[in-house]
Design a protein around this motif. Structure first.
Motif, PDB file in Angstrom:
ATOM      1  N   SER A  34      -5.190  18.181  21.097  1.00  0.00           N
ATOM      2  CA  SER A  34      -5.312  18.743  19.979  1.00  0.00           C
ATOM      3  C   SER A  34      -4.691  19.973  20.161  1.00  0.00           C
ATOM      4  CB  SER A  34      -6.553  18.732  19.269  1.00  0.00           C
ATOM      5  OG  SER A  34      -7.600  19.360  20.298  1.00  0.00           O
ATOM      6  N   TRP A  35      -5.212  20.840  21.363  1.00  0.00           N
ATOM      7  CA  TRP A  35      -4.814  22.317  21.780  1.00  0.00           C
ATOM      8  C   TRP A  35      -3.278  22.328  21.755  1.00  0.00           C
ATOM      9  CZ3 TRP A  35      -2.726  25.745  24.900  1.00  0.00           C
ATOM     10  CH2 TRP A  35      -3.120  27.182  24.495  1.00  0.00           C
ATOM     11  N   ARG A  36      -2.709  21.249  22.881  1.00  0.00           N
ATOM     12  CA  ARG A  36      -1.585  21.625  23.111  1.00  0.00           C
ATOM     13  C   ARG A  36      -0.481  21.316  22.186  1.00  0.00           C
ATOM     14  NH1 ARG A  36      -1.989  17.387  28.325  1.00  0.00           N
ATOM     15  NH2 ARG A  36       0.471  17.526  28.371  1.00  0.00           N
ATOM     16  N   LEU A  37      -0.788  20.075  21.273  1.00  0.00           N
ATOM     17  CA  LEU A  37       0.087  20.004  20.110  1.00  0.00           C
ATOM     18  C   LEU A  37       0.031  21.245  19.149  1.00  0.00           C
ATOM     19  CD1 LEU A  37      -0.478  16.250  19.208  1.00  0.00           C
ATOM     20  CD2 LEU A  37       1.433  17.029  20.541  1.00  0.00           C
ATOM     21  N   SER A  38      -0.900  21.758  18.797  1.00  0.00           N
ATOM     22  CA  SER A  38      -1.050  22.911  17.980  1.00  0.00           C
ATOM     23  C   SER A  38      -0.466  24.172  18.505  1.00  0.00           C
ATOM     24  CB  SER A  38      -2.379  23.170  17.769  1.00  0.00           C
ATOM     25  OG  SER A  38      -3.337  22.097  17.264  1.00  0.00           O
ATOM     26  N   ALA A  39      -0.599  24.326  19.574  1.00  0.00           N
ATOM     27  CA  ALA A  39       0.273  25.755  20.559  1.00  0.00           C
ATOM     28  C   ALA A  39       1.553  25.265  20.288  1.00  0.00           C
ATOM     29  CB  ALA A  39      -0.413  25.617  22.005  1.00  0.00           C
ATOM     30  N   LEU A  40       2.234  24.200  20.599  1.00  0.00           N
ATOM     31  CA  LEU A  40       3.594  23.767  20.327  1.00  0.00           C
ATOM     32  C   LEU A  40       4.117  23.973  19.147  1.00  0.00           C
ATOM     33  CD1 LEU A  40       6.027  22.607  21.991  1.00  0.00           C
ATOM     34  CD2 LEU A  40       5.233  20.382  21.273  1.00  0.00           C
ATOM     35  N   VAL A  41       3.114  23.691  17.998  1.00  0.00           N
ATOM     36  CA  VAL A  41       3.843  23.739  16.782  1.00  0.00           C
ATOM     37  C   VAL A  41       3.968  25.214  16.303  1.00  0.00           C
ATOM     38  CG1 VAL A  41       3.540  21.476  15.978  1.00  0.00           C
ATOM     39  CG2 VAL A  41       1.772  23.244  15.648  1.00  0.00           C
ATOM     40  N   ILE A  42       2.896  25.884  16.429  1.00  0.00           N
ATOM     41  CA  ILE A  42       2.743  27.367  15.974  1.00  0.00           C
ATOM     42  C   ILE A  42       3.965  28.079  16.869  1.00  0.00           C
ATOM     43  CG2 ILE A  42       0.452  27.239  15.192  1.00  0.00           C
ATOM     44  CD1 ILE A  42      -0.364  29.083  17.620  1.00  0.00           C
ATOM     45  N   VAL A  43       4.224  27.886  18.118  1.00  0.00           N
ATOM     46  CA  VAL A  43       5.181  28.598  18.764  1.00  0.00           C
ATOM     47  C   VAL A  43       6.624  28.233  17.954  1.00  0.00           C
ATOM     48  CG1 VAL A  43       6.537  28.802  20.811  1.00  0.00           C
ATOM     49  CG2 VAL A  43       4.060  28.883  20.964  1.00  0.00           C
ATOM     50  N   LEU A  44       6.867  27.230  17.829  1.00  0.00           N
ATOM     51  CA  LEU A  44       7.966  26.619  17.318  1.00  0.00           C
ATOM     52  C   LEU A  44       8.416  27.251  15.720  1.00  0.00           C
ATOM     53  CD1 LEU A  44       8.648  22.890  18.295  1.00  0.00           C
ATOM     54  CD2 LEU A  44      10.311  24.785  18.738  1.00  0.00           C
ATOM     55  N   THR A 112      18.981  19.667  24.831  1.00  0.00           N
ATOM     56  CA  THR A 112      18.914  21.200  24.892  1.00  0.00           C
ATOM     57  C   THR A 112      18.248  21.909  23.989  1.00  0.00           C
ATOM     58  OG1 THR A 112      20.868  20.896  23.435  1.00  0.00           O
ATOM     59  CG2 THR A 112      21.103  20.916  25.704  1.00  0.00           C
ATOM     60  N   ARG A 113      17.611  21.225  22.515  1.00  0.00           N
ATOM     61  CA  ARG A 113      16.881  21.994  21.769  1.00  0.00           C
ATOM     62  C   ARG A 113      15.541  21.064  21.324  1.00  0.00           C
ATOM     63  NH1 ARG A 113      18.612  20.925  16.851  1.00  0.00           N
ATOM     64  NH2 ARG A 113      20.675  19.619  16.777  1.00  0.00           N
ATOM     65  N   ILE A 114      14.739  21.790  20.976  1.00  0.00           N
ATOM     66  CA  ILE A 114      13.635  21.050  20.050  1.00  0.00           C
ATOM     67  C   ILE A 114      13.195  21.725  18.813  1.00  0.00           C
ATOM     68  CG2 ILE A 114      11.098  20.804  20.305  1.00  0.00           C
ATOM     69  CD1 ILE A 114      12.758  21.283  23.682  1.00  0.00           C
ATOM     70  N   ARG A 115      13.211  20.856  17.860  1.00  0.00           N
ATOM     71  CA  ARG A 115      13.271  21.469  16.467  1.00  0.00           C
ATOM     72  C   ARG A 115      11.931  20.864  15.770  1.00  0.00           C
ATOM     73  NH1 ARG A 115      17.623  20.197  11.919  1.00  0.00           N
ATOM     74  NH2 ARG A 115      18.840  21.285  13.603  1.00  0.00           N
ATOM     75  N   LEU A 116      11.168  21.514  14.959  1.00  0.00           N
ATOM     76  CA  LEU A 116      10.013  21.197  14.209  1.00  0.00           C
ATOM     77  C   LEU A 116      10.580  20.285  12.898  1.00  0.00           C
ATOM     78  CD1 LEU A 116       7.261  22.232  15.010  1.00  0.00           C
ATOM     79  CD2 LEU A 116       7.468  23.840  13.325  1.00  0.00           C
ATOM     80  N   THR A 117       9.682  19.156  12.860  1.00  0.00           N
ATOM     81  CA  THR A 117       9.792  18.272  11.840  1.00  0.00           C
ATOM     82  C   THR A 117       9.172  18.601  10.474  1.00  0.00           C
ATOM     83  OG1 THR A 117       8.234  16.739  12.361  1.00  0.00           O
ATOM     84  CG2 THR A 117      10.299  16.276  13.413  1.00  0.00           C
ATOM     85  N   GLU A 118       8.996  18.128   9.402  1.00  0.00           N
ATOM     86  CA  GLU A 118       8.407  18.652   8.332  1.00  0.00           C
ATOM     87  C   GLU A 118       6.881  18.375   8.650  1.00  0.00           C
ATOM     88  OE1 GLU A 118       7.309  20.469   5.493  1.00  0.00           O
ATOM     89  OE2 GLU A 118       9.420  20.141   5.811  1.00  0.00           O
ATOM     90  N   ASP A 119       6.495  17.289   9.263  1.00  0.00           N
ATOM     91  CA  ASP A 119       5.182  16.992   9.590  1.00  0.00           C
ATOM     92  C   ASP A 119       4.744  18.374  10.474  1.00  0.00           C
ATOM     93  OD1 ASP A 119       4.989  14.648   8.204  1.00  0.00           O
ATOM     94  OD2 ASP A 119       4.605  13.426   9.941  1.00  0.00           O
ATOM     95  N   GLY A 120       5.472  18.659  11.331  1.00  0.00           N
ATOM     96  CA  GLY A 120       5.081  19.575  12.464  1.00  0.00           C
ATOM     97  C   GLY A 120       4.759  20.902  11.699  1.00  0.00           C
ATOM     98  N   ARG A 121       5.900  21.078  10.741  1.00  0.00           N
ATOM     99  CA  ARG A 121       5.643  22.457   9.881  1.00  0.00           C
ATOM    100  C   ARG A 121       4.495  22.384   9.057  1.00  0.00           C
ATOM    101  NH1 ARG A 121      11.387  22.802   9.826  1.00  0.00           N
ATOM    102  NH2 ARG A 121      11.521  21.285   8.168  1.00  0.00           N
TER     103      ARG A 121
END
Lengths: 160, 668
Positions: A34-44, A112-121
């Motif tokens: 839960s922590w790592r997914l959340s940290a990833l999405v808020i950074v993105l 080369t790049r990682i993008r947030l999806t709608e769910d991620g947003r």
């Protein structure tokens, strides 16, 4: 009889009632899913176009956990990097986190790049809205430029 | 001890015309009936506003009245601007004295903090005076209205402890939620509106104890005083201990047996042992003192010239140089040790910091999971990899069997405690080592000075008195005096600590003597309260739980079920029934026993729509009966008039009904 003999007898007899039970292990919280997914999405969510290079992510996600690195990044972005500021990071755990997030549909990962999806947003918005969670982490992100371009990060890493 | 409303007057002036309402209150059950949004709540809130009690509704400094009193009033379909408005209320106390208060709502000349009061005594004397409200001191100062109101009602407002440990008055705002339930938020829970922003410790408990006149209140107050005194004693103990430690440090000594906290009852204060470093070991203070004394003794009557002293001096020079070499070696060693200890302390500090961070992240992780951050992985308890369908437990990189966040939090808290204990241990070691190093530095400095003066002496003319010997004697004298003074100080401190420990033991004993249990009278009162409460629940058709399974907590004086506060397990209608029953039960208990209840109860829109007709009728009957026995109960309701009249058929009451479609505020 020595203690050793006693022990051997004890473990040797079949019905001594000795049992071993697996106990749960402590885990560092930044390895919790839960922590790592959340940290990833808020950074993105903070990056321009909700997109970042792997390099940029490794640096920023490591930074949300490390006050020292945070200072180095803020210094670098302000153009005042110290000669011994070390910025390049590579965290194998983050590489796995990105893959999991990709599979879970939170991000879309290319080499080369990682993008947030709608769910991620949507998740990022929920985390951002809760004032009691990831307080220090969000504080750091709020001190970064409003949206971080890949170019500004490339500059940060290269012009040194 | 009663507070009965007599007359309420609302006034608003617009374009030279007066608008407003006048409401008379009778003894017993009063029912104000009017349609929704016709001004009932305005009247109820105006009572609170006139008494300067709006602080019970919210800490914000806004007038709790609708725009008809503050801004614009709607008359026959058009909005007229309010130029001036005010509220006047007349109340009566137990001895028949009346107090008429007037407070401006909107006014160019009068401040909202001003209450103009006229007191009409039963013997027909009249006195007028202005008071202030909603300002600091309103409850404590002669000119404060709440001070006057409490006096008028015969209340002696008790002192209570605040969250920061200081004492203050129990404010009226904390008592009135027991007598007034307002429409908007009052029905969401039991005592939903007791203000906590005054920072009074256990405020709802203290208010209930005061209203019910429980003896427990006194005991609590005394206990709080004793605890506060003990707190001061502990702080003073700490100061005495710190003073002695400082004194020891400045002399290069360490005191053992000094505890940071006074000992618990029955334990003697330990003897204090003072030790001083000598070389690599420690010697008791007494030994150091006698050593210095014998050195001085040696010097006495030995004032010689350089020529006489030369052979001695040369020998002492050799000795001093050898000593200096030894001390330097020990000093190097000690410095290394000290550095290591400092490094250990720093790494412990880092460890505690990172554990604390980890702890916060674990709390976050649990919250984030509840926020749904792992939802996309699975709906089961362990997330699954969407690609390979394997479990992805937390920390799968290092274990298949992780602790839950809660277990992990407990685990880290335990670790932090251990590391904290290690930290305080190492601080002590560090202090001792620092003293040792300082003492060795001083020693090596002293030896260097000795060597220098011996050398100076040896090159001086042979007939002069030996300067080195004189200087050395002076140094030893000074040190001896300082250590003797310190020994006296230690003994005095020990006596002082023993004396303090005795006083603290007396304090603890006094605390134990305070009767733990509640008094007989309290028990009877609370039993009656519980009985009346359950009896009403049954009468009002409470059905979420078995009414008999509810009781009044001896801890909080609120209704509980199997030891827990009532809350989510109740339906909304049953929560309303609980509030009716609880507040009426407190009033009924006050009719039967001596309490501080003003025998007034106001319900703004008692939510009868959420219950049912039978419940509401039962409430009206009960309130009517309580009213006939001396209480004043005011209900504001929008229940239809014909239905009300039917329900009130056999109940003594006063009904003030406003016709359909009319407003209570109108042109005069």
């Amino acid at each position: 009889m020595s203690d050793l003999d006693d022990l051997e007898t004890m473990f040797g007899s079949p019905n001594n009632g000795l049992r071993f039970q697996q106990r749960p292990d402590p885990v560092p919280a930044d390895l919790r899913v839960s922590w790592r997914l959340s940290a990833l999405v808020i950074v993105l969510a903070q990056c321009r176009g909700n997109t970042a290079t792997p390099q940029q992510l490794h640096l920023l996600v490591t930074a949300v956990r490390s006050p020292l690195l945070q200072q180095a990044i803020l210094r670098g972005l302000a153009g005042g990097a110290l000669p011994d500021d070390e910025l390049m990071r590579d965290d194998p755990a983050l590489t796995r986190t990105i893959r999991i997030a990709d599979a879970a549909g939170l991000v879309e990962a290319r080499p080369t790049r990682i993008r947030l999806t709608e769910d991620g947003r949507a998740l990022a918005r929920r985390v951002a809205a809760d004032r009691n969670v990831l307080v220090k982490e969000k504080q750091f992100l709020s001190r970064l430029p409003a949206s971080i371009t890949q170019r500004s990060f490339a500059a940060l890493l290269e012009h040194r | 001890m009663t507070l009965h409303l007599r007359h309420l007057q609302l006034r608003a002036v617009s374009s030279g015309r007066e608008y407003g309402a006048d409401i008379e209150f009778a003894d017993g059950l009063n029912i104000i009936r009017a349609d929704n949004s016709s001004g009932k709540s305005t009247c109820m809130q105006a009572v609170i506003y006139a008494l300067g009690l709006e602080g019970m509704l919210s800490p914000r400094r806004v007038v709790p009245l609708p725009h008809a009193m503050t801004d614009s009033i709607e008359i026959a379909g058009s909005d007229l601007p309010v130029e001036e408005s005010w509220v006047t209320l007349e109340i009566e106390n137990a001895s028949g004295d009346r107090l008429q208060v007037r407070r401006a709502v909107k006014s160019a000349s009068a401040n909202q903090a001003l209450i103009q009061a006229s007191r009409y005594s039963a013997d027909s004397t009249v006195s007028r005076r202005d008071y202030f409200v909603r300002r600091a001191g309103a409850a404590q100062r002669e000119a404060g209205f709440h001070f006057e109101l409490a006096r008028f009602l015969g209340w002696r407002l008790p002192n209570v402890t605040r969250n920061d440990g200081s004492e203050g008055t129990l404010y009226l705002e904390c008592l009135f939620p027991y007598f007034f339930v307002e429409q908007k938020h009052g029905w969401s829970g039991i005592q939903a509106r007791i203000p906590t922003y005054f920072q009074i410790r256990d405020v709802s408990k203290r208010s209930a104890e005061y209203i019910l006149g429980l003896d427990a209140y006194d005991v609590v107050l005394r206990r709080q005083r004793i605890e506060a005194a003990a707190g001061i004693m502990r702080t003073e103990w700490r100061q005495v201990v710190d003073r002695l430690r400082f004194s020891a440090r400045s002399r290069g000594a360490v005191v053992t047996g000094l505890a940071d906290q006074p000992p618990t009852a029955g334990v003697e204060v330990a003897e204090l042992v003072v030790v001083m470093p000598r070389g690599e070991t420690w010697v008791p203070l007494d030994e150091e003192i006698s050593l210095l004394r014998s050195q001085i003794h040696e010097f006495r009557g030995r004032e010689r010239t350089v020529g006489q002293a030369a052979p001695d001096l040369e020998q002492r020079l050799a000795e001093a140089e050898a000593q200096l070499t030894a001390v330097s070696a020990v000093l190097t060693e000690s410095l290394k040790k000290l550095e290591e200890t400092q490094a250990r302390r720093n790494s412990l500090e880092l460890r505690v910091v990172s554990l604390t961070e980890d702890l916060q992240r674990h709390r976050d992780a649990a919250l984030l999971r509840r926020l749904g951050s792992t939802e996309s992985l699975s709906h089961a308890s362990v997330p699954r990899c969407p690609t390979c369908e394997q479990d992805l437990p937390d920390g799968f990189e290092i274990t298949r069997n992780p602790m839950t966040e809660e277990q992990n939090i407990a685990f880290i808290e335990q670790e932090v405690r251990t590391y904290r204990a290690m930290q305080s241990d190492i601080e002590r070691v560090l202090e001792a080592e620092e003293i040792q190093v300082a003492r060795l530095r001083e020693e090596s400095g002293r030896l260097r000075r000795t060597i220098r003066t011996i050398k100076d002496s040896l090159v001086a003319p042979e007939s002069l008195p030996s300067a080195e010997e004189a200087a050395e004697q002076l140094r030893i004298d000074e040190r001896l005096e300082s250590l003797v003074t310190f020994r006296d100080e230690t003994m005095l401190t020990l006596e002082e600590l023993r004396d303090r420990a005795t006083r603290l033991a007396e304090n603890r004993a006094a605390l134990a003597d305070l009767s733990e249990g509640e008094s007989q009278r309290d028990q009877v009162k609370l039993a009656y309260l519980g009985h009346s409460f359950v009896d009403q629940l049954r009468a009002y058709g409470f059905s979420s739980l078995e009414p008999e399974s509810l009781e009044i907590s001896r801890e909080t004086y609120r209704p509980i079920h199997e030891g827990f506060d009532l809350g989510f397990d109740l339906s909304a209608s049953d929560m309303v029934r609980v509030i009716w029953s609880y507040l009426l039960a407190i009033l009924e208990t006050s009719r039967k026993f001596a309490t501080n209840h003003p025998m007034l109860l106001m319900f703004d829109e008692p939510r009868q729509q959420e219950t049912n007709r039978l419940s509401f009728q039962a409430l009206l009957e009960r309130a009517g009966r309580d009213g006939a026995e001396g209480a004043q109960i005011v209900f504001a309701t929008s229940e239809e008039e014909h239905s009300l009249t039917a329900m009130l058929e056999n109940t003594p009451h006063t009904l003030l009904s406003f016709p359909r479609g009319s407003k209570i505020l109108r042109a005069l």
